[in-house]
Design an enzyme around this catalytic site. Structure first.
Site, mmCIF file in Angstrom:
data_model
loop_
_atom_site.group_PDB
_atom_site.id
_atom_site.type_symbol
_atom_site.label_atom_id
_atom_site.label_comp_id
_atom_site.label_asym_id
_atom_site.label_seq_id
_atom_site.Cartn_x
_atom_site.Cartn_y
_atom_site.Cartn_z
ATOM 1 C CG ASP A 18 -17.934 71.966 14.249
ATOM 2 O OD1 ASP A 18 -19.174 72.031 14.260
ATOM 3 O OD2 ASP A 18 -17.189 72.951 14.401
ATOM 4 N N GLY B 183 -9.181 76.165 8.989
ATOM 5 C CA GLY B 183 -9.632 76.809 10.231
ATOM 6 C C GLY B 183 -10.301 75.784 11.125
ATOM 7 C CG ASN C 80 -18.440 72.558 18.037
ATOM 8 O OD1 ASN C 80 -18.122 71.725 18.886
ATOM 9 N ND2 ASN C 80 -19.478 72.390 17.239
ATOM 10 C CE LYS D 263 -16.975 76.488 14.726
ATOM 11 N NZ LYS D 263 -17.566 75.583 13.784
#
Ligand SMILES: O=C1C[C@@](O)(C(=O)O)C[C@@H](O)[C@@H]1O
Length: 518
Positions: A338, A376, A321, A300
Site C-alpha cells: 500500500d 488505520g 496487506n 491490516k
C-alpha cells in the site's frame, strides 16, 4: 460464450433453474447454455401446476445440455408440499424418460436408487443429496453421513451446508478430494463462497452458478465463474490466493488478479475470503495450496502478529496487506504494497505537473505539509511513505491515541478528527483520505471542510468505489490535482502480483482492466 480450449478439470458448471412454467424452463435452459453452463438443474418444485408426464417429456425433449431433475420437498428446503408417493413417481419417470441425472434426498434414497438402477438401463445417474441446516455437524457425524450416502450406491453424493465461519469449510475440501464416489459439496453464502469457487481444484463434480438476472442467494453467478474465475482452468495444482477481509464482497481484487494470472500463464486463483477470526483462520488454513493472501479492512494491523516474518517496511508501518507462504517451510511472510502504491500514485500526479514546470528530480513531496486522515492500516502506510519522501506529516483520527502513536513513528503531529473541520492547511499542502468516508454507499460525505480544499495542491482518496468520490469532485472544483484510490489499488495490486508469482506484473494489461472494469 461456452467453454473453449483444453479443459483442466472435469467439474461441470451447472445453472439451477427455478422457472414457474415449463415454457420458461425451456427458454431458461437455452439461456443457461448461452451463458456458459455445462448442465442445468431443473427444479420441478417451482413449476406451477406441474403435470409429470407431459412436462417432463417437454423438458427432456428440449434440453440443450445434460439435465439434473430435482423435485425438492419442503422438509429438505424445497417448494413441494404434496405427498411423497407422487413426488417419487415423478423422479422415477424423469429417470425413465432419459434425464441425465435425478437428484434424490438421502432420507428416501436407498430404495429409489436400487429400484431405478435395476429397472431402467437408461444411462441416467442418481445424485443422492443432503442439506445440512443449522450448525455444521462434527467431523465424526459428517463422516457417518458421507458413509450412509455412499452406501445408497449413488453415482454422485451431494452435501450442502450453511457455514457460519470460513474455518468450517475444511471438511468440504477434504470430502471433495477423498470421496470414493464423485462428490458435490459446498457451503452457501459469503463465508462459504470459496468452497464453491475451489470445487474444481479439489475434484468436485459440479459447481453451481446463477444465470444473469436470476440471482440465487448464496451462489456465485455463471458470469463470474466463467469470466472472472474461469473455473474451467483450475486444477489440483492451482495455487490459491485469497483476500482476507470483513466485509469482502466489495473488493475488485478478483476481477483484476485472476485475469492477470491468466495473462501471465500463472496457475493461480484469487478468491474473496470472509474471515471472522484471524487466529482461527490461520490455525485451519495451513495447507501449501493456500499460497498467499491480500489483507484488507479491518485486519491490516492485527495480521502482523500472525506472520512468521515481516518485511522491514511493513514492520515500520505496523501494517501488512500482502502475505506469502514460503513454499520451503510454510512460513508466512508479511509485506506492505500500500505504501508504494499510494505514494507513487501521488508522486506521479505531481511529477506530471512538475515536468511541465521543468523542476528538479527530488521527490515532489519533500518539505510539503502532508495531511493524512485516518490512522488505520492504509493511513499508516501513506504516512510512513510521505515521511520517507521528506514530507511533514499531520495525522487526524477519531482515536487521538491512535493518531499520536502514528505521529510518533513519522515524527509528525497528531490531531483529533473533530478539529479537521476548522483546520487550515498551508497553501500547496497534500491531503490524503485514508478513512472509508465517501465510500459506496455513503458517497455524499467528505472528511474535511469544503472551504479549505482550495489550499491543497493535491487531494488523494484511498477510497476506490466510486472511482471519483465526492471529495475528489469538490477538490477538482476547487482547483486541486486529484488522485483516485483506483490508482493506488492498481499499484498495490501490481506489487502483490510480483510477490504472489515471483515474476514481474503485466502492468499495462492490469491498467487496461482497471480502465475497462472499474
Ligand atoms: O487496500 C487494499 C484493497 C483490498 O483490501 C481490496 O479491497 O481488494 C486489498 C488489499 O490488499 C489492499 O491493500
Amino acid at each position: 460464450m461456452g467453454r473453449a480450449g483444453i479443459l483442466a478439470n472435469s467439474t461441470m458448471v451447472c445453472a439451477p433453474l427455478m422457472a414457474r412454467s415449463v415454457e420458461q424452463m425451456v427458454i431458461d435452459m437455452q439461456s443457461a447454455e448461452a451463458q456458459g453452463a455445462d448442465a442445468v438443474e431443473v427444479r420441478l418444485d417451482y413449476i406451477n401446476s406441474f403435470q409429470p408426464s407431459q412436462d417432463l417429456e417437454t423438458i427432456i425433449r428440449n434440453k440443450p445440455l445434460p439435465v439434473i431433475i430435482v423435485y425438492r420437498p419442503r422438509w429438505e428446503g424445497g417448494q413441494y408440499e404434496g405427498d411423497e408417493h407422487t413426488r417419487l413417481e415423478a423422479l422415477r419417470l424423469a429417470h425413465e424418460l432419459g434425464a441425465d441425472y435425478i437428484d434424490v434426498e438421502l432420507k428416501v434414497a436407498s430404495d429409489l436408487v436400487r429400484e431405478v438402477k435395476n429397472k431402467h438401463q437408461t444411462g441416467g445417474k442418481v445424485i443422492v443429496s443432503s442439506y445440512l441446516s443449522g450448525a455444521t455437524p462434527s467431523k465424526e457425524d459428517l463422516s457417518h453421513l458421507v458413509a450412509s450416502m455412499q452406501a445408497t450406491k449413488a453415482d454422485i453424493i451431494k452435501v450442502v451446508s450453511n457455514a457460519n465461519d470460513i474455518t468450517e469449510l475444511d471438511w468440504i475440501f477434504h470430502l471433495l478430494s477423498h470421496s470414493e464416489v464423485p462428490a458435490v459439496a459446498y457451503s452457501l453464502g459469503e463465508r462459504g463462497l470459496i468452497s464453491q469457487l475451489l470445487c474444481p481444484k479439489f475434484g468436485g463434480a459440479l459447481v453451481y452458478g446463477a444465470m444473469e438476472g436470476n440471482s440465487i442467494p448464496g451462489l456465485p453467478t455463471l458470469d463470474s465463474l466463467r469470466e472472472a474465475y474461469k473455473v474451467e482452468n483450475i486444477n489440483s495444482d492451482t495455487k490459491v490466493f485469497g483476500l482476507v477481509s470483513k466485509p469482502v464482497s466489495h473488493s475488485k481484487g478478483p476481477i483484476l488478479h485472476n485475469p492477470a494470472f491468466r495473462h501471465a500463464n500463472f496457475n493461480g486463483i484469487y478468491v474473496p475470503m470472509f474471515v471472522d477470526d484471524l487466529k482461527e483462520f490461520f490455525e485451519v488454513y495451513t495447507s501449501p495450496d493456500f499460497a498467499g493472501y491480500s489483507v484488507g479492512f479491518p485486519y491490516k494491523e492485527a495480521v502482523v502478529q500472525f506472520c512468521d516474518e515481516v518485511h522491514p517496511l511493513a514492520k515500520s508501518i505496523g501494517a501488512v496487506n500482502t502475505i506469502i507462504r514460503k513454499p520451503s517451510d510454510g512460513k508466512l511472510i508479511g509485506y506492505n504494497t500500500d505504501c508504494e502504491g499510494s505514494i507513487a500514485s501521488i508522486e506521479d500526479a505531481l511529477e506530471d505537473q512538475r515536468y511541465m514546470n521543468g523542476a528538479s528530480l527530488n521527490s515532489p513531496l519533500a518539505g510539503k505539509q502532508f495531511v493524512v486522515v485516518g490512522a488505520g492500516g492504509a493511513g499508516r502506510a501513506i504516512a510512513v511513505g510521505a515521511k520517507s519522501r521528506g514530507a511533514r506529516v499531520i495525522i487526524f483520527d477519531i482515536d487521538l491515541e491512535r493518531a499520536k502513536s502514528l505521529a510518533q513513528v513519522v515524527s509528525g503531529e497528531a490531531q483529533h478528527f473533530d478539529s479537521l473541520a476548522h483546520f487550515q492547511p498551508e497553501k500547496g499542502a497534500i491531503l490524503a483520505n485514508a478513512t472509508p468516508i465517501g465510500m459506496h454507499p455513503s458517497t455524499d460525505r467528505i472528511p474535511v471542510a469544503e472551504a479549505t480544499l482550495g489550499n491543497y495542491q493535491l487531494v488523494f482518496d484511498a477510497v476506490y468505489t466510486p472511482r471519483k468520490t465526492r471529495l475528489l469532485e469538490d477538490a477538482d472544483a476547487a482547483g486541486a490535482i486529484t488522485v483516485s484510490g483506483v490508482e493506488m489499488f492498481l499499484k498495490q495490486a501490481i506489487g502483490q502480483f510480483s510477490l504472489f508469482t515471483g515474476t514481474e506484473a503485466p502492468k499495462d494489461f492490469m491498467r487496461e482492466i482497471v480502465l475497462a472494469k472499474f
